[in-house]
Design an enzyme around this catalytic site. Structure first.
Site, short mmCIF file in Angstrom:
data_model
loop_
_atom_site.label_atom_id
_atom_site.label_comp_id
_atom_site.label_asym_id
_atom_site.label_seq_id
_atom_site.Cartn_x
_atom_site.Cartn_y
_atom_site.Cartn_z
N LYS A 65 0.85 -1.20 0.00
CA LYS A 65 0.00 0.00 0.00
C LYS A 65 0.87 1.24 0.00
CE LYS A 65 -4.00 1.86 2.58
NZ LYS A 65 -4.84 1.68 3.78
N SER A 95 -9.71 1.71 2.85
CA SER A 95 -8.83 2.47 2.00
C SER A 95 -7.78 1.63 1.25
CB SER A 95 -8.10 3.52 2.83
OG SER A 95 -7.25 2.91 3.78
N SER A 141 -9.84 -0.68 7.01
CA SER A 141 -9.28 -0.48 5.68
C SER A 141 -8.63 -1.70 5.05
CB SER A 141 -8.27 0.67 5.70
OG SER A 141 -8.94 1.89 5.84
#
Lengths: 547, 616
Positions: B193, B268, B292
């Site tokens: 990420k 996210s 997330s």
């Protein structure tokens, strides 16, 4: 390990707060990633300048008797840990800009603080030395504001649970300022990190950020508003410096900013219980400027007050200007800033165990106040006590000399007079002179035992101070042993009398003052080694005997 | 230092209040809370009153641009306030009730019979060590799988040169040829990420303010996977600084859901979930502050694990809310997820909040395939959280979860319904704490040292301009909310209250986990929704986090694994089951998850985009 673009920020130098003009210029700064492993060690620093309060101005007389000043001091002490508070960077004053920074103290994304355990140890030491209550369960908080020297946008500090609270500091006011023993309250001691520095360009067009100092551990010590004049405030600050040096937690150097004092001053008519409006003074770089700035500020406020203009005393921060010896407005405060404190989530709570605290308590050195009381009991005068106890190194020298069996008063006399004068002339500290406590003790013993005269003793002392060596060596080398043989002295007396018939005639004619002349001549002949008592006795006999 | 005398202020002029009734998503609570918002009064207090105006404008340095939905901002605050006030009326947990079994049908639209998921990581290791394949060949094949769907999915914000990756693979081959063990993750392509720092690739957290920013260090988690031989294949898309639940709040691109490219992948960590789902990488790292990792795992039909707070070092994770942030793992099987967790977990001296708890070898607790037949989870106490299968949750999701509960019973578990009365308090408490910490954590993005700077003659304008330009509207809104919540006079009402709620939630989970070995619930109240559907409705978006935020507040580990489908898209949309365990008991979650996954019938969680392209 890696480098990144570190943008230089340029700020107008004379505007210290965020209403500042900026010009942009790019520069490349290097930084390295360092391990935090070496955090738990301390750094040894050279002891610095002596405490001096001798230049206090005596403005006190000018303050009308019907006003009283209320003074409180916030002191920031930079801790002499080997590494910064939350990362593995070392800090040394004066290193090139941005040469001691890493992702953590630069506040790079993803970097996290890890507490240097020495910071806690030092805080506990100082807390104990200031007779505080320790918080066995405290924490760190974030104090938030924007400024270019604050890389994270917040300062890691302590807010509602400081590590130490409610203590006091005992101070002996020097004899020349009236003397007396005072106790000043300590409100709190808390741990926090320092910010970086802005370096302002000569032409004033821009400023650059140096983050070397960012993340260096500080202890903030807040006093109760217990001081009443500049001397008390300066003595409080000096005692605090002594304390941190005794404890070895800071070099306490004001010029380098290792010890910074901000003072709050307000005045009120005597008898009024409500406090006046307080004014904060910054930029105090020495104890004497602490004293002078406060005394100036008191006069300024009293003058305004007595002219009915007390509404012009406003809550503000004023700067002490050393050049013009006055305080000037730096910024006016519009109420209190909201720092939006909240608990620092990146650091666990600070939990102290009783054993930990006891361990530190037991390892504390003898503190200045206790030492002063002990010296006092040795029968030394307060002037001697303050001189000997107030400098850790002098105290150590003094005590090492005593340990060899010397008499305290004699040792004090030697240190206070010739040794102090020598250090002052040569601008040396007691650690830099060649004389050792052993030899001072030996010297005193040699005089006391009659091996050498006091006069010779002084000569030897200066030799020891400048060149070192031992008392015995110098005595032997220079053949300085006192002549105590009456026959030898008699021979010299006879010689001198024989060589000065004219003076002898005058003496015998009633000019008895000439005895000093003869004694001097004999002493000269003996190269100063003749025992003065014996010499005078024999000389008198010879001069007065009508042969 | 002393805030005492400035706690209260009065608006400069009074404005006649106008009442606005707000309808709230009903799963916030059974009380159907009606919030009467004193609308103009709020505006007055927030922005017109001199002190607050200064505070919000100059301290947070945000410019309030028109596209920030003030409405949502104020609604949320009023709502949070009213929910936090309910604290005093809280009741003690109700007694457990037996779940009635009325569900027999399994909602599965992917009815192809298929083998259960297997560990890609172990397959790669076997292939390499048995010399059946070289790391370079495997990397080449994987890169092809990565590239083909990327234009449609846009999972990645940054992909390094193939040459660099292949060179890395060849180094591994050389090690193997020389008879060395190349490491347990050798040849495994790991996506990371974009808010996790990588020294050799840009790391932007999906924000313009960090566009082009290249950290000088690897995050500890990245360093560890690299040390074990893994190849970091790229940086995945995300909602800016993790603030969002659909990856639409990325400053750069919108990622599509591999199951239906017109839908969001969740967020996210949407890019990391989509990449694993589309088999663009083997496993991926994400971060989970309020769900997330788990919600996108559910939306994309992959396994997602949010470890216990402190299990994985946060060093190198760009902080959103430090007390809630956790680096999490995605994989296409429970085994892969467990292997990745094992690689990144453990104490780190660069993170003072990382735990010194031992990291067990999670796979050693896995039961062998042969023992899957006979009630392998006999005696396991499973608690189904009642509040999560209530009104406001999609019917299909509830069905899938009830079916999963039934499956647990078939495996020998006892399943009980358990009530967590504080459950609905989690959302407002979470948002207060998260935005408060975020407002502080994002202060460092000031345009001074790194990141994009908007030049200005005046320092305040430089800050304001850089941040106004660099941050997206969602981030700005959260910074504003956090700034407000931490302000003197509001701290007690918001932050402090929320911390109290957090303690209550932590205790209620602890109690529920004393009576149950694991707790189960959905990972999200719905399956993946359409791109754009909730983008302009922050409250609806926030409401979607109801299933996950409590776990972050309690700091517990939770595993999400696909358990069924609902209708939607070309071949149905996956639904994730969330399993919550006791602190540091990821091993048990992985063991149970593995058994669940290996014994789940008639479900195959390979999205159509993979099936088309590779002929799975």
């Amino acid at each position: 390990m890696a480098s990144t673009i570190f943008r230089s920020l340029q700020v107008q130098p004379f505007l210290l707060y965020p209403t500042t003009l900026l010009r942009r210029r790019n520069g490349v700064f290097q930084f390295t990633t360092k391990a935090t492993q070496s955090q738990a060690e301390t750094q040894q620093r050279q002891p610095q300048s002596k405490v001096s309060t001798s230049t206090q101005s005596k403005k006190l007389d000018k303050i009308p008797k019907d006003y009283e000043a209320i003074i409180g001091i916030e002191t920031h002490v930079q801790l002499s840990t080997l590494t910064k508070a939350f990362c593995g960077c070392p800090y040394s004053y004066g290193s090139p800009p941005n040469s001691s920074i890493c992702p953590i103290c630069m506040g790079l994304p993803g970097a996290l603080p890890v507490l240097n355990s020495k910071v806690i140890e030092f805080a506990v030491k100082l807390g104990l030395a200031l007779n505080c209550n320790l918080a066995f369960n405290s924490k760190f908080d974030r104090k938030q504001y924007f400024y270019p020297d604050l890389p994270k946008g917040y300062q890691i500090s302590q807010f509602d649970v400081p590590i130490a609270t409610a203590g006091f500091l005992d101070v002996d006011i020097p004899v020349e300022f009236g003397g007396g023993h005072k106790r000043f309250g300590i409100t709190r001691v808390h741990m926090e990190e320092d910010a970086g520095k802005l370096l302002h360009a000569e032409n004033g067009n821009y400023s650059q950020v140096d983050l070397n100092r960012a993340g260096v551990p500080l202890l903030e010590i807040v006093s109760e508003p217990d001081m009443r004049n500049g001397i008390e405030a300066a003595e409080y600050a000096a005692e605090l410096q002594r304390l941190v040096r005794y404890l070895g937690v800071s070099n306490g150097n004001m010029q380098e900013g290792s010890l910074r004092c901000d003072v709050n001053v307000s005045i009120r008519p005597i008898g009024q219980s409500k406090f006046g409006t307080k004014v904060e003074i910054k930029n105090l770089n020495s104890f004497s400027s602490v004293g002078r700035a406060i005394d100036f500020e008191i006069s300024r406020q009293v003058q305004l007050h007595s002219q009915g203009q007390e509404d012009q005393i406003v809550q503000e921060t004023r700067l002490w200007e050393e050049g013009s010896q006055r305080t000037i407005t730096m910024r006016k405060k519009e109420g209190l800033a909201d720092y939006r404190y909240f608990p620092e989530p990146d650091l666990p709570a600070v939990i102290l165990s009783q054993e930990y605290v006891d361990g530190i308590k037991n390892s504390l050195p003898e503190l200045p106040e206790i030492k002063r009381r002990r010296y006092e009991q040795m029968g030394l005068s307060m002037q001697d006590v303050l001189f000997l106890a107030n400098d850790k190194n002098i105290a150590e020298f003094f005590e090492a000399t005593l340990a060899k069996g010397a008499d305290p008063k004699l040792v004090a006399n030697w240190i206070m007079s010739d040794i102090a004068a020598f250090m002052k002339n040569e601008k040396l500290t007691i650690n830099e002179i060649k004389l050792t406590p052993e030899e001072l003790s030996e010297l005193i013993a040699s005089i006391k035992g009659g091996t050498i005269s006091g006069k010779i003793g002084k000569e030897i002392l200066f030799e020891l101070l400048a060149k070192g060596g031992t008392v015995k060596e110098i005595i032997e080398k220079k053949d300085l042993v006192q002549i105590v043989d009456p026959v030898e002295i008699e021979t010299m007396v006879d010689k001198v009398i024989a060589e000065n018939p004219k003076q002898l005639e005058q003496y015998r004619g009633g000019k008895t003052k000439l005895q000093g002349f003869f004694a001097g001549q004999v002493m000269k002949l003996s190269k100063g080694k003749a025992n003065p008592g014996l010499l005078n006795k024999i000389l008198l006999e010879k001069l007065n005997s009508k042969s | 230092m002393n805030q005492g005398d400035h706690y209260h202020h009065t608006p400069r002029r009074s404005i006649r209040p106008r009442e606005v009734k707000v309808d709230l998503p009903h799963f916030f609570g059974k009380d159907d809370v009606e919030v009467y918002l004193n609308w103009e009064m709020k505006v007055e207090q927030l922005f017109a009153c001199h002190r607050v105006k200064r505070r919000v404008r100059s301290i947070s340095k945000e410019k309030i641009s028109e596209n920030i939905s003030l409405t949502s901002f104020l609604f949320l605050f009023k709502f949070i306030h009213s929910k936090l006030k309910m604290l005093s009326t809280l009741q003690t947990p109700r007694s457990l009730t037996r779940l009635s079994h009325s569900f027999t049908s399994r909602a599965s639209l992917a009815d192809q019979a298929a083998a259960p998921p297997h560990s890609e990581i172990l397959s790669i290791r076997h292939a390499l060590l048995s010399r059946r394949a070289s790391a370079a060949d495997l990397a080449r094949a994987h890169l092809a799988r990565l590239r083909r769907p990327e234009p449609r999915l846009r999972s990645f914000l940054h992909l390094p040169d193939d040459d660099a990756l292949l060179a890395h693979a060849r180094r591994l081959d050389a090690l193997i040829a020389a008879g060395h063990d190349p490491g347990p993750l050798a040849g495994v392509l790991v996506a990371v990420k974009d808010n996790i720092c990588t020294a050799d690739m840009p790391s932007t957290a999906g924000s313009r303010i960090l566009e082009g920013y290249r950290p000088p260090f690897d995050a500890t988690a990245v360093k560890r996977v690299r040390e074990l031989g893994a190849i970091v294949v790229g940086k995945t898309n995300m909602d800016e600084f993790g603030m969002g639940s659909s990856t639409e709040a990325s400053a750069f691109q919108v990622t599509a859901n591999p199951w239906d490219v017109s839908r969001v992948p969740g967020g996210s960590s949407g890019g990391s979930a989509a990449a694993v789902s589309a088999r663009q990488c083997v496993v991926s790292l994400g971060s989970d502050t309020g769900g997330s990792v788990r919600q996108p795992a559910s939306f994309c039909g992959v396994v997602g694990l949010k470890p216990t707070y402190g299990r994985v070092s946060r060093f190198g994770l760009m902080a959103y809310a430090s007390s809630l942030d956790a680096i999490g793992c995605f994989g296409s099987s429970v085994a892969d997820t467990g292997i990745l967790l094992h690689a990144v977990a453990g104490h780190d001296r660069f993170d003072a909040t990382s735990s010194k708890q031992d990291v067990p070898n999670f796979l050693s607790h896995f039961v062998s395939a042969s023992s899957l037949e006979s009630k392998p989870l006999k005696g396991l106490r499973v608690g189904l959280i009642r509040e999560t299968i209530d009104d406001g949750v999609e019917a299909g999701v509830i069905s899938a979860i009830r079916a999963a509960a039934l499956h647990f019973e078939e495996l020998g578990c006892t399943v009980n319904e358990v009530s967590l009365p504080s459950f609905s308090l989690g959302l407002p408490a979470y948002y207060v704490l998260a935005v408060s910490e975020a407002s502080s954590n994002l202060s460092r993005y000031d345009g001074i040292r790194y990141g994009n700077q908007v030049y200005a003659d005046e320092l305040d304008s430089l800050y304001g301009g850089s941040r106004a330009n660099g941050f997206g509207s969602e981030v700005k809104m959260r910074i504003l909310m956090g700034t407000y919540a931490l302000s003197a006079g509001y701290y007690d009402a918001y932050y402090k209250r929320a911390q109290q709620v957090r303690t209550i939630i932590r205790n209620s989970f602890k109690e529920a986990l004393n009576q149950n070995d694991i707790l189960i619930c959905p990972a999200a109240p719905s399956a993946a929704y359409k791109i754009g559907e909730k983008k302009n409705d922050p409250l609806a978006m926030y409401a979607g986090d109801i299933m996950t935020v409590n776990v972050n507040l309690a700091g517990l580990p939770a595993l999400v694994l696909p358990c069924g489908f609902v209708e939607g898209g070309p071949s149905g949309l996956p639904v994730g089951l969330q399993m919550i365990g006791a602190a540091f008991n990821e091993g048990e979650l992985l063991r149970v998850g593995h058994i669940f996954e290996q014994t789940l019938q008639n479900c195959r969680f390979v999205p159509p985009i993979v099936a088309e392209d590779i002929g799975y």
